[in-house]
Motif scaffolding. Sequence first.
Motif, PDB file in Angstrom:
ATOM      1  N   LEU A   6       0.939  -1.193  -0.068  1.00 17.88           N
ATOM      2  CA  LEU A   6      -0.121   0.099  -0.096  1.00 17.88           C
ATOM      3  C   LEU A   6       1.047   1.170  -0.102  1.00 17.88           C
ATOM      4  O   LEU A   6       0.665   2.427  -0.665  1.00 17.88           O
ATOM      5  CB  LEU A   6      -0.795  -0.043   1.124  1.00 17.88           C
ATOM      6  CG  LEU A   6      -2.226   0.986   1.190  1.00 17.88           C
ATOM      7  CD1 LEU A   6      -2.820   0.734  -0.054  1.00 17.88           C
ATOM      8  CD2 LEU A   6      -2.890   0.672   2.527  1.00 17.88           C
ATOM      9  N   GLY A   7       2.014   1.208   0.820  1.00 22.68           N
ATOM     10  CA  GLY A   7       2.766   2.399   0.909  1.00 22.68           C
ATOM     11  C   GLY A   7       3.589   2.421  -0.592  1.00 22.68           C
ATOM     12  O   GLY A   7       3.533   3.850  -0.967  1.00 22.68           O
ATOM     13  N   GLN A   8       3.873   1.593  -1.349  1.00 18.21           N
ATOM     14  CA  GLN A   8       4.425   1.652  -2.608  1.00 18.21           C
ATOM     15  C   GLN A   8       3.440   2.219  -3.603  1.00 18.21           C
ATOM     16  O   GLN A   8       3.929   2.914  -4.572  1.00 18.21           O
ATOM     17  CB  GLN A   8       4.817   0.074  -3.097  1.00 18.21           C
ATOM     18  CG  GLN A   8       5.796  -0.447  -2.389  1.00 18.21           C
ATOM     19  CD  GLN A   8       6.429  -1.812  -3.062  1.00 18.21           C
ATOM     20  OE1 GLN A   8       6.572  -2.012  -4.094  1.00 18.21           O
ATOM     21  NE2 GLN A   8       6.409  -2.996  -1.829  1.00 18.21           N
ATOM     22  N   LEU A   9       2.221   1.690  -3.502  1.00 19.01           N
ATOM     23  CA  LEU A   9       1.121   2.316  -4.342  1.00 19.01           C
ATOM     24  C   LEU A   9       0.968   3.786  -4.066  1.00 19.01           C
ATOM     25  O   LEU A   9       0.877   4.645  -5.033  1.00 19.01           O
ATOM     26  CB  LEU A   9      -0.194   1.644  -4.281  1.00 19.01           C
ATOM     27  CG  LEU A   9      -1.517   2.066  -4.921  1.00 19.01           C
ATOM     28  CD1 LEU A   9      -1.057   1.649  -6.354  1.00 19.01           C
ATOM     29  CD2 LEU A   9      -2.660   1.248  -4.419  1.00 19.01           C
ATOM     30  N   LEU A  10       0.644   4.019  -2.875  1.00 20.82           N
ATOM     31  CA  LEU A  10       0.861   5.683  -2.469  1.00 20.82           C
ATOM     32  C   LEU A  10       1.867   6.342  -3.044  1.00 20.82           C
ATOM     33  O   LEU A  10       1.854   7.520  -3.437  1.00 20.82           O
ATOM     34  CB  LEU A  10       0.879   5.790  -0.970  1.00 20.82           C
ATOM     35  CG  LEU A  10      -0.741   5.752  -0.461  1.00 20.82           C
ATOM     36  CD1 LEU A  10      -0.457   5.501   1.081  1.00 20.82           C
ATOM     37  CD2 LEU A  10      -1.665   6.574  -0.973  1.00 20.82           C
ATOM     38  N   GLY A  15      -2.295  12.700  -6.012  1.00 22.39           N
ATOM     39  CA  GLY A  15      -3.117  13.086  -4.892  1.00 22.39           C
ATOM     40  C   GLY A  15      -2.640  13.958  -4.110  1.00 22.39           C
ATOM     41  O   GLY A  15      -1.430  14.568  -4.187  1.00 22.39           O
ATOM     42  N   PRO A  16      -3.268  14.464  -3.067  1.00 16.06           N
ATOM     43  CA  PRO A  16      -4.770  14.156  -2.729  1.00 16.06           C
ATOM     44  C   PRO A  16      -5.782  14.706  -3.702  1.00 16.06           C
ATOM     45  O   PRO A  16      -5.561  15.785  -4.361  1.00 16.06           O
ATOM     46  CB  PRO A  16      -5.049  14.680  -1.182  1.00 16.06           C
ATOM     47  CG  PRO A  16      -3.895  15.648  -1.001  1.00 16.06           C
ATOM     48  CD  PRO A  16      -2.903  15.432  -2.189  1.00 16.06           C
ATOM     49  N   ASN A  43      -5.893  11.921   0.929  1.00 16.01           N
ATOM     50  CA  ASN A  43      -7.689  11.943   0.684  1.00 16.01           C
ATOM     51  C   ASN A  43      -8.052  11.877  -1.003  1.00 16.01           C
ATOM     52  O   ASN A  43      -8.229  13.016  -1.347  1.00 16.01           O
ATOM     53  CB  ASN A  43      -8.242  13.239   1.366  1.00 16.01           C
ATOM     54  CG  ASN A  43      -9.807  13.297   1.274  1.00 16.01           C
ATOM     55  OD1 ASN A  43     -10.457  12.431   0.927  1.00 16.01           O
ATOM     56  ND2 ASN A  43     -10.446  14.282   1.582  1.00 16.01           N
ATOM     57  N   GLY A  44      -8.006  10.598  -1.292  1.00 16.17           N
ATOM     58  CA  GLY A  44      -8.261  10.429  -2.735  1.00 16.17           C
ATOM     59  C   GLY A  44      -7.076  10.518  -3.779  1.00 16.17           C
ATOM     60  O   GLY A  44      -6.308  11.456  -3.288  1.00 16.17           O
ATOM     61  N   PHE A  45      -6.953   9.612  -4.580  1.00 17.65           N
ATOM     62  CA  PHE A  45      -5.881   9.672  -5.566  1.00 17.65           C
ATOM     63  C   PHE A  45      -6.123   8.850  -6.716  1.00 17.65           C
ATOM     64  O   PHE A  45      -6.940   8.122  -6.724  1.00 17.65           O
ATOM     65  CB  PHE A  45      -4.493   9.236  -4.945  1.00 17.65           C
ATOM     66  CG  PHE A  45      -4.466   7.845  -4.242  1.00 17.65           C
ATOM     67  CD1 PHE A  45      -4.190   6.885  -5.139  1.00 17.65           C
ATOM     68  CD2 PHE A  45      -5.088   7.449  -3.022  1.00 17.65           C
ATOM     69  CE1 PHE A  45      -4.212   5.430  -4.677  1.00 17.65           C
ATOM     70  CE2 PHE A  45      -5.077   6.137  -2.425  1.00 17.65           C
ATOM     71  CZ  PHE A  45      -4.595   5.214  -3.469  1.00 17.65           C
ATOM     72  N   PHE A  46      -5.280   8.989  -7.815  1.00 22.61           N
ATOM     73  CA  PHE A  46      -5.222   8.384  -8.925  1.00 22.61           C
ATOM     74  C   PHE A  46      -3.825   7.630  -9.078  1.00 22.61           C
ATOM     75  O   PHE A  46      -2.975   8.121  -8.472  1.00 22.61           O
ATOM     76  CB  PHE A  46      -5.493   9.275 -10.235  1.00 22.61           C
ATOM     77  CG  PHE A  46      -6.979   9.716 -10.305  1.00 22.61           C
ATOM     78  CD1 PHE A  46      -7.733   9.006 -11.152  1.00 22.61           C
ATOM     79  CD2 PHE A  46      -7.236  10.970 -10.057  1.00 22.61           C
ATOM     80  CE1 PHE A  46      -9.038   9.485 -11.311  1.00 22.61           C
ATOM     81  CE2 PHE A  46      -8.516  11.492  -9.958  1.00 22.61           C
ATOM     82  CZ  PHE A  46      -9.491  10.897 -10.598  1.00 22.61           C
ATOM     83  N   ALA A  47      -3.731   6.533  -9.790  1.00 22.00           N
ATOM     84  CA  ALA A  47      -2.539   5.663 -10.105  1.00 22.00           C
ATOM     85  C   ALA A  47      -2.624   4.967 -11.398  1.00 22.00           C
ATOM     86  O   ALA A  47      -3.884   5.053 -11.898  1.00 22.00           O
ATOM     87  CB  ALA A  47      -2.433   4.713  -8.968  1.00 22.00           C
ATOM     88  N   PHE A  48      -1.669   5.071 -11.866  1.00 17.36           N
ATOM     89  CA  PHE A  48      -1.216   4.120 -13.218  1.00 17.36           C
ATOM     90  C   PHE A  48      -1.976   5.025 -14.154  1.00 17.36           C
ATOM     91  O   PHE A  48      -2.861   4.557 -14.913  1.00 17.36           O
ATOM     92  CB  PHE A  48      -2.030   2.748 -13.084  1.00 17.36           C
ATOM     93  CG  PHE A  48      -1.406   1.767 -12.006  1.00 17.36           C
ATOM     94  CD1 PHE A  48      -0.138   1.740 -11.884  1.00 17.36           C
ATOM     95  CD2 PHE A  48      -2.104   1.224 -10.883  1.00 17.36           C
ATOM     96  CE1 PHE A  48       0.544   0.875 -10.856  1.00 17.36           C
ATOM     97  CE2 PHE A  48      -1.721   0.536  -9.953  1.00 17.36           C
ATOM     98  CZ  PHE A  48      -0.423   0.054  -9.978  1.00 17.36           C
ATOM     99  N   GLN A  53      -8.482   4.718  -9.658  1.00 13.13           N
ATOM    100  CA  GLN A  53      -8.978   6.026  -8.656  1.00 13.13           C
ATOM    101  C   GLN A  53      -9.451   5.532  -7.508  1.00 13.13           C
ATOM    102  O   GLN A  53     -10.241   4.478  -7.318  1.00 13.13           O
ATOM    103  CB  GLN A  53     -10.133   6.628  -9.462  1.00 13.13           C
ATOM    104  CG  GLN A  53     -10.653   7.986  -8.658  1.00 13.13           C
ATOM    105  CD  GLN A  53     -12.076   8.452  -9.344  1.00 13.13           C
ATOM    106  OE1 GLN A  53     -12.726   7.808 -10.023  1.00 13.13           O
ATOM    107  NE2 GLN A  53     -12.286   9.624  -8.903  1.00 13.13           N
ATOM    108  N   VAL A  54      -9.077   6.067  -6.455  1.00  9.17           N
ATOM    109  CA  VAL A  54      -9.578   5.708  -4.950  1.00  9.17           C
ATOM    110  C   VAL A  54     -10.277   7.260  -4.689  1.00  9.17           C
ATOM    111  O   VAL A  54      -9.841   8.368  -4.759  1.00  9.17           O
ATOM    112  CB  VAL A  54      -8.584   5.542  -3.985  1.00  9.17           C
ATOM    113  CG1 VAL A  54      -8.987   5.720  -2.445  1.00  9.17           C
ATOM    114  CG2 VAL A  54      -7.947   4.182  -4.325  1.00  9.17           C
TER     115      VAL A  54
END
Length: 209
Positions: A6-10, A15-16, A43-48, A53-54
């Motif tokens: 999860l830390g790697q994903l963040l 974001g946020p 508080n919310g983010f996009f990845a890849f 999207q979170v």
Amino acid sequence: MTQSALGQLLARARGPMGPDIDLDFGVESGPLAELGQLITRMNGFFAFNAGIQVFRVGEEGLGHDMLSWNTGEVWKDTYGGLADDLFCFGQDIFGVQFAILGRDQVVRFNPETTATTLIGNSLDDWAQWLLADPDINGANSFAYAFQKENGPLEPNERLVPLQFFSLGGSYDFDNMAVHDAADAMQIRGPIAQKIHKLPDGATIHLSAE
């Protein structure tokens, strides 16, 4: 110390998407507790490349609010109860939902068929699953290529295939339409009710109302 998945994903996230917030779902452990900690951290983010999207939480920010997203009037009512047990915290570029089911399951929810697939028992399991294959699980390469050709999606937007994947539609760009994410789910909901529990090879009849 090895960084958690999860830390790697963040570390790869953009974001946020909303102001800082201290989120507590009132549970001490499990995916919901992890989700509260995650949103408190970002508080919310996009990845890849916005393939993932979170949702943010709160009245202000970009994209849809997570708490509103899980109310019936935004999109769940169109599924006739088939999505009511899910607490959706994110989605991919095609509107596939990532959700918490019960207190200890993180699942993938297919918006066309309502099928749920178990990913793991924690958000770290979910992050590990995404990182294991960003192109397949996170739509990374597709999201990059689509937006390079068609322009970036807005934070509230996702893609809907003109011919649904479950009905033989392709991943070609010309089969994709950009919609507000809530509208995209509302489009799918009534058809998902028809598809739900149909045997393989069954014929589905669609009509414009």
